[in-house]
Design a protein around this motif. Structure first.
Motif, PDB file in Angstrom:
ATOM      1  N   ASP A 171       0.835  -1.210   0.000  1.00  0.00           N
ATOM      2  CA  ASP A 171       0.000   0.000   0.000  1.00  0.00           C
ATOM      3  C   ASP A 171       0.868   1.257   0.000  1.00  0.00           C
ATOM      4  O   ASP A 171       0.587   2.213  -0.728  1.00  0.00           O
ATOM      5  CB  ASP A 171      -0.922  -0.009   1.218  1.00  0.00           C
ATOM      6  N   ALA A 172       1.927   1.247   0.817  1.00  0.00           N
ATOM      7  CA  ALA A 172       2.829   2.404   0.848  1.00  0.00           C
ATOM      8  C   ALA A 172       3.529   2.579  -0.499  1.00  0.00           C
ATOM      9  O   ALA A 172       3.712   3.710  -0.975  1.00  0.00           O
ATOM     10  CB  ALA A 172       3.854   2.240   1.963  1.00  0.00           C
ATOM     11  N   CYS A 173       3.918   1.468  -1.121  1.00  0.00           N
ATOM     12  CA  CYS A 173       4.539   1.541  -2.450  1.00  0.00           C
ATOM     13  C   CYS A 173       3.565   2.105  -3.477  1.00  0.00           C
ATOM     14  O   CYS A 173       3.968   2.863  -4.373  1.00  0.00           O
ATOM     15  CB  CYS A 173       5.020   0.153  -2.885  1.00  0.00           C
ATOM     16  N   HIS A 174       2.293   1.730  -3.354  1.00  0.00           N
ATOM     17  CA  HIS A 174       1.275   2.244  -4.271  1.00  0.00           C
ATOM     18  C   HIS A 174       1.178   3.760  -4.147  1.00  0.00           C
ATOM     19  O   HIS A 174       1.136   4.486  -5.150  1.00  0.00           O
ATOM     20  CB  HIS A 174      -0.071   1.585  -3.966  1.00  0.00           C
ATOM     21  N   ARG A 175       1.141   4.243  -2.924  1.00  0.00           N
ATOM     22  CA  ARG A 175       1.072   5.695  -2.709  1.00  0.00           C
ATOM     23  C   ARG A 175       2.338   6.385  -3.232  1.00  0.00           C
ATOM     24  O   ARG A 175       2.273   7.449  -3.853  1.00  0.00           O
ATOM     25  CB  ARG A 175       0.897   5.976  -1.222  1.00  0.00           C
ATOM     26  N   LEU A 176       3.484   5.752  -2.981  1.00  0.00           N
ATOM     27  CA  LEU A 176       4.745   6.337  -3.433  1.00  0.00           C
ATOM     28  C   LEU A 176       4.792   6.449  -4.948  1.00  0.00           C
ATOM     29  O   LEU A 176       5.147   7.505  -5.495  1.00  0.00           O
ATOM     30  CB  LEU A 176       5.916   5.492  -2.934  1.00  0.00           C
ATOM     31  N   ILE A 177       4.422   5.384  -5.645  1.00  0.00           N
ATOM     32  CA  ILE A 177       4.548   5.408  -7.102  1.00  0.00           C
ATOM     33  C   ILE A 177       3.499   6.325  -7.726  1.00  0.00           C
ATOM     34  O   ILE A 177       3.727   6.879  -8.816  1.00  0.00           O
ATOM     35  CB  ILE A 177       4.437   3.979  -7.697  1.00  0.00           C
ATOM     36  N   ALA A 178       2.361   6.543  -7.046  1.00  0.00           N
ATOM     37  CA  ALA A 178       1.386   7.510  -7.572  1.00  0.00           C
ATOM     38  C   ALA A 178       2.018   8.895  -7.654  1.00  0.00           C
ATOM     39  O   ALA A 178       1.881   9.598  -8.667  1.00  0.00           O
ATOM     40  CB  ALA A 178       0.147   7.531  -6.684  1.00  0.00           C
ATOM     41  N   GLY A 179       2.727   9.288  -6.582  1.00  0.00           N
ATOM     42  CA  GLY A 179       3.414  10.576  -6.613  1.00  0.00           C
ATOM     43  C   GLY A 179       4.584  10.587  -7.565  1.00  0.00           C
ATOM     44  O   GLY A 179       4.809  11.574  -8.287  1.00  0.00           O
ATOM     45  N   MET A 180       5.346   9.490  -7.599  1.00  0.00           N
ATOM     46  CA  MET A 180       6.506   9.409  -8.487  1.00  0.00           C
ATOM     47  C   MET A 180       6.090   9.483  -9.947  1.00  0.00           C
ATOM     48  O   MET A 180       6.756  10.132 -10.765  1.00  0.00           O
ATOM     49  CB  MET A 180       7.286   8.123  -8.217  1.00  0.00           C
ATOM     50  N   GLN A 181       4.987   8.800 -10.303  1.00  0.00           N
ATOM     51  CA  GLN A 181       4.541   8.826 -11.698  1.00  0.00           C
ATOM     52  C   GLN A 181       4.101  10.218 -12.110  1.00  0.00           C
ATOM     53  O   GLN A 181       4.400  10.685 -13.214  1.00  0.00           O
ATOM     54  CB  GLN A 181       3.405   7.838 -11.904  1.00  0.00           C
ATOM     55  N   ARG A 182       3.410  10.914 -11.202  1.00  0.00           N
ATOM     56  CA  ARG A 182       3.007  12.282 -11.517  1.00  0.00           C
ATOM     57  C   ARG A 182       4.239  13.161 -11.712  1.00  0.00           C
ATOM     58  O   ARG A 182       4.279  14.032 -12.593  1.00  0.00           O
ATOM     59  CB  ARG A 182       2.108  12.839 -10.413  1.00  0.00           C
ATOM     60  N   LEU A 183       5.264  12.925 -10.876  1.00  0.00           N
ATOM     61  CA  LEU A 183       6.523  13.656 -11.031  1.00  0.00           C
ATOM     62  C   LEU A 183       7.191  13.334 -12.361  1.00  0.00           C
ATOM     63  O   LEU A 183       7.730  14.221 -13.032  1.00  0.00           O
ATOM     64  CB  LEU A 183       7.475  13.318  -9.882  1.00  0.00           C
ATOM     65  N   ASP A 184       7.192  12.059 -12.733  1.00  0.00           N
ATOM     66  CA  ASP A 184       7.776  11.667 -14.017  1.00  0.00           C
ATOM     67  C   ASP A 184       7.143  12.464 -15.159  1.00  0.00           C
ATOM     68  O   ASP A 184       7.845  12.958 -16.056  1.00  0.00           O
ATOM     69  CB  ASP A 184       7.549  10.176 -14.283  1.00  0.00           C
ATOM     70  N   PHE A 185       5.822  12.553 -15.133  1.00  0.00           N
ATOM     71  CA  PHE A 185       5.124  13.248 -16.212  1.00  0.00           C
ATOM     72  C   PHE A 185       5.418  14.751 -16.212  1.00  0.00           C
ATOM     73  O   PHE A 185       5.395  15.378 -17.273  1.00  0.00           O
ATOM     74  CB  PHE A 185       3.624  12.998 -16.127  1.00  0.00           C
ATOM     75  N   LEU A 186       5.670  15.316 -15.047  1.00  0.00           N
ATOM     76  CA  LEU A 186       6.068  16.724 -15.000  1.00  0.00           C
ATOM     77  C   LEU A 186       7.493  16.907 -15.515  1.00  0.00           C
ATOM     78  O   LEU A 186       7.763  17.804 -16.331  1.00  0.00           O
ATOM     79  CB  LEU A 186       5.950  17.252 -13.573  1.00  0.00           C
ATOM     80  N   GLU A 187       8.413  16.075 -15.043  1.00  0.00           N
ATOM     81  CA  GLU A 187       9.812  16.193 -15.457  1.00  0.00           C
ATOM     82  C   GLU A 187       9.966  16.028 -16.970  1.00  0.00           C
ATOM     83  O   GLU A 187      10.789  16.698 -17.595  1.00  0.00           O
ATOM     84  CB  GLU A 187      10.658  15.143 -14.743  1.00  0.00           C
TER      85      GLU A 187
END
Length: 304
Positions: A171-187
């Motif tokens: 569950d924590a990994c799911h939350r982490l990757i949700a933020g990371m993926q949004r960051l990827d799309f911004l970068e």
């Protein structure tokens, strides 16, 4: 150190050792920060398995991307061809490619990885098909179907065995990757727009009246909003720390810390992301890794 890591990971065959070394070079080239974190902060015996998982993930992405960006059917066909090769290798056929020989070895020594590979392959079809996201709900489905399984290829290697702790960790990994993926799309905004596959949800773009190719105030507001959402989605360091065994805590602290540095860089870049990418400041990232390496060394040197 690398030869010792191969020994501890059970890689004794000469050809397979060459295969792992080849994949290590590739991972160091296209994932230098991730490799440095694994090299400094994870047990030696785990490093070759991390290399195998990351190399496989990159190879999968690369093969899907060989299909035309303008032809979804072409990309799906590329995915299907690769999916067949991987499944044959995992089912016992002699793998022709070094990356698959390494993957097979790691699934034999880390059987739980097989399930993550299966889920990632299914999710990769979603990656081949997508062109844009209408809203956050559609982005969330993409994260669940593709981004989380991609993360779990490596994150699953340090998952706790206890079912309750493993569920909390996932569950924590799911939350982490949700933020990371949004960051990827911004970068990667400028590159994604050029390729016709922007990752920022269309309703957010419309809400701000932003032109993703124009570095103006509207885009700046959109970037700030998406960065805030990424920050809110990611769990605190203590959540991931509590979910893993003590030997892995320096690594997860560094992982979360790097995401905070990425957030800082995205906020600084703002509307300029229309014309350039961003990433964490290298001195800050290096300092973070060094600090966690020292923490890990102190932990290893304490009397047991």
């Amino acid at each position: 150190m690398w030869k010792r890591a191969l020994d501890r990971a059970g890689v004794s065959d000469a050809r397979l050792r060459r295969d792992f070394t080849e994949q290590r070079r590739a991972v160091r080239r296209y994932r230098p920060a991730e490799y440095a974190a694994a090299r400094l902060l994870l047990p030696e015996a785990l490093l070759p398995h991390v290399v195998a998982a990351v190399a496989f993930m990159h190879e999968t992405d690369d093969r899907v991307d060989r299909g035309s960006r303008d032809d979804g059917d072409d990309r799906v066909a590329a995915w299907a061809d690769w999916d067949g090769h991987v499944r044959k290798a995992l089912d016992g056929a002699d793998p022709e490619l070094p990356v698959l020989r390494c993957l097979v070895h790691t699934t034999e020594h880390r059987p739980a990885l097989r399930g993550h590979v299966e889920e990632f392959l299914r999710g990769s079809e979603r990656e081949a098909e997508w062109t844009a996201f209408a809203d956050d709900a559609e982005l969330a489905r993409y994260v669940r179907a593709y981004s989380l399984p991609a993360l779990m290829l490596t994150a699953g290697l340090i998952a706790p065995e206890d079912p309750a702790r493993r569920a909390a960790y996932t569950d924590a990994c799911h939350r982490l990757i949700a933020g990371m993926q949004r960051l990827d799309f911004l970068e990667d905004l400028s590159e994604d727009v050029r390729e016709g596959r922007p990752g920022i949800p269309a309703d957010a773009v419309a809400r701000h009246g932003a032109d993703l190719t124009r570095p103006d105030a509207a885009l700046g507001r959109l970037v700030a909003e998406q960065a805030d959402r990424a920050a809110a989605e990611m769990p605190g360091t203590e959540v991931l720390e509590a979910a893993v065994d003590p030997e892995y805590r320096p690594f997860v602290r560094a992982l979360v810390g790097v995401q905070r540095l990425r957030l800082d860089a995205v906020r600084r870049a703002g509307a300029s992301l229309a014309t350039r990418s961003s990433g964490p400041a290298r001195p800050a990232a290096a300092g973070l890794l060094l600090g966690e390496w020292r923490s890990r060394r102190r932990g290893l040197q304490r009397p047991r």
